[in-house]
Design a protein around this motif. Structure first.
Motif, PDB file in Angstrom:
ATOM      1  N   GLU A 115      48.479  48.983  32.194  1.00  0.00           N
ATOM      2  CA  GLU A 115      48.068  47.737  32.713  1.00  0.00           C
ATOM      3  C   GLU A 115      48.074  46.609  31.848  1.00  0.00           C
ATOM      4  O   GLU A 115      48.334  45.452  32.516  1.00  0.00           O
ATOM      5  N   ASN A 124      47.242  34.049  28.816  1.00  0.00           N
ATOM      6  CA  ASN A 124      46.360  34.195  29.962  1.00  0.00           C
ATOM      7  C   ASN A 124      45.765  35.338  29.788  1.00  0.00           C
ATOM      8  O   ASN A 124      44.401  35.572  30.193  1.00  0.00           O
ATOM      9  N   THR A 133      45.088  36.758  44.608  1.00  0.00           N
ATOM     10  CA  THR A 133      45.839  35.620  44.167  1.00  0.00           C
ATOM     11  C   THR A 133      47.343  35.966  44.391  1.00  0.00           C
ATOM     12  O   THR A 133      48.154  35.229  44.355  1.00  0.00           O
ATOM     13  N   GLU A 134      47.826  37.065  44.481  1.00  0.00           N
ATOM     14  CA  GLU A 134      49.021  37.565  44.828  1.00  0.00           C
ATOM     15  C   GLU A 134      49.639  37.264  46.212  1.00  0.00           C
ATOM     16  O   GLU A 134      48.953  37.033  46.916  1.00  0.00           O
ATOM     17  N   LEU A 181      42.198  39.184  40.687  1.00  0.00           N
ATOM     18  CA  LEU A 181      43.807  39.147  40.513  1.00  0.00           C
ATOM     19  C   LEU A 181      44.666  39.408  41.809  1.00  0.00           C
ATOM     20  O   LEU A 181      45.769  38.752  42.102  1.00  0.00           O
ATOM     21  N   GLN A 182      44.256  40.598  42.600  1.00  0.00           N
ATOM     22  CA  GLN A 182      45.061  40.820  43.514  1.00  0.00           C
ATOM     23  C   GLN A 182      44.826  39.858  44.769  1.00  0.00           C
ATOM     24  O   GLN A 182      45.995  39.667  45.696  1.00  0.00           O
ATOM     25  N   GLU A 211      53.185  40.839  31.581  1.00  0.00           N
ATOM     26  CA  GLU A 211      54.549  40.505  32.385  1.00  0.00           C
ATOM     27  C   GLU A 211      54.048  39.659  33.547  1.00  0.00           C
ATOM     28  O   GLU A 211      54.921  38.506  33.839  1.00  0.00           O
ATOM     29  N   GLU A 212      53.021  39.890  34.179  1.00  0.00           N
ATOM     30  CA  GLU A 212      52.625  39.076  35.524  1.00  0.00           C
ATOM     31  C   GLU A 212      52.097  37.576  34.950  1.00  0.00           C
ATOM     32  O   GLU A 212      52.393  36.465  35.773  1.00  0.00           O
ATOM     33  N   LEU A 213      51.289  37.650  33.974  1.00  0.00           N
ATOM     34  CA  LEU A 213      50.446  36.185  33.777  1.00  0.00           C
ATOM     35  C   LEU A 213      50.691  35.670  32.321  1.00  0.00           C
ATOM     36  O   LEU A 213      50.381  34.535  32.137  1.00  0.00           O
ATOM     37  N   GLU A 219      50.441  45.655  29.600  1.00  0.00           N
ATOM     38  CA  GLU A 219      51.864  45.408  29.869  1.00  0.00           C
ATOM     39  C   GLU A 219      52.216  44.841  31.357  1.00  0.00           C
ATOM     40  O   GLU A 219      52.834  43.716  31.425  1.00  0.00           O
ATOM     41  N   ALA A 220      51.687  45.358  32.288  1.00  0.00           N
ATOM     42  CA  ALA A 220      51.727  44.600  33.572  1.00  0.00           C
ATOM     43  C   ALA A 220      51.226  43.414  33.654  1.00  0.00           C
ATOM     44  O   ALA A 220      51.716  42.431  34.157  1.00  0.00           O
ATOM     45  N   LEU A 221      49.942  43.143  33.136  1.00  0.00           N
ATOM     46  CA  LEU A 221      49.182  41.905  33.185  1.00  0.00           C
ATOM     47  C   LEU A 221      50.152  40.842  32.211  1.00  0.00           C
ATOM     48  O   LEU A 221      50.248  39.952  32.706  1.00  0.00           O
TER      49      LEU A 221
END
Length: 110
Positions: free
Chosen positions: A74, A86, A109-110, A106-107, A80-82, A76-78
């Motif tokens: 999670e 942030n 805002t996608e 967060l979901q 990468e995403e943000l 790592e994904a965050l």
């Protein structure tokens, strides 16, 4: 792996990273010392002054909050995403909102 610098000096810096060792069930914090951009295999030393201790407290509190709340995947994904900066700011929201509400936001805002 997510890391944050605690202190910087001439040719090096010290920091804290969130890591998940293979033999561990949960995330852990690793205190690191880098000299000229390379990891140095010796412990990080931090002055006991208030000027050094207060920012270190803040960094450790932030990293502990993130390490407890999210799995390594999670995080790592965050990142990468943000972006790393942030994610570090999210720790304040985690404490105030809780993980489930933060994930909902967060979901949305996608």
């Amino acid at each position: 792996m997510l890391g944050q610098t605690i202190d910087e000096w001439g040719d090096g810096h010290g920091g804290v990273q969130i890591v998940t060792p293979e033999d561990a069930a949960e995330n852990q914090l690793r205190f690191c010392y880098y000299k000229e951009g390379e990891f140095v295999n010796q412990p990080l030393t931090i002055a006991s002054s208030k000027e050094a201790a207060d920012p270190t407290d803040e960094v450790v509190e932030t990293m502990v909050s993130l390490a407890r709340t999210f799995t390594a995947d999670e995080i790592e994904a965050l990142v990468e995403e943000l972006g790393e900066e942030n994610i570090l700011e999210l720790s304040v929201l985690i404490e105030e909102l809780g993980k489930s509400r933060l994930m909902d936001i967060l979901q949305e805002t996608e």
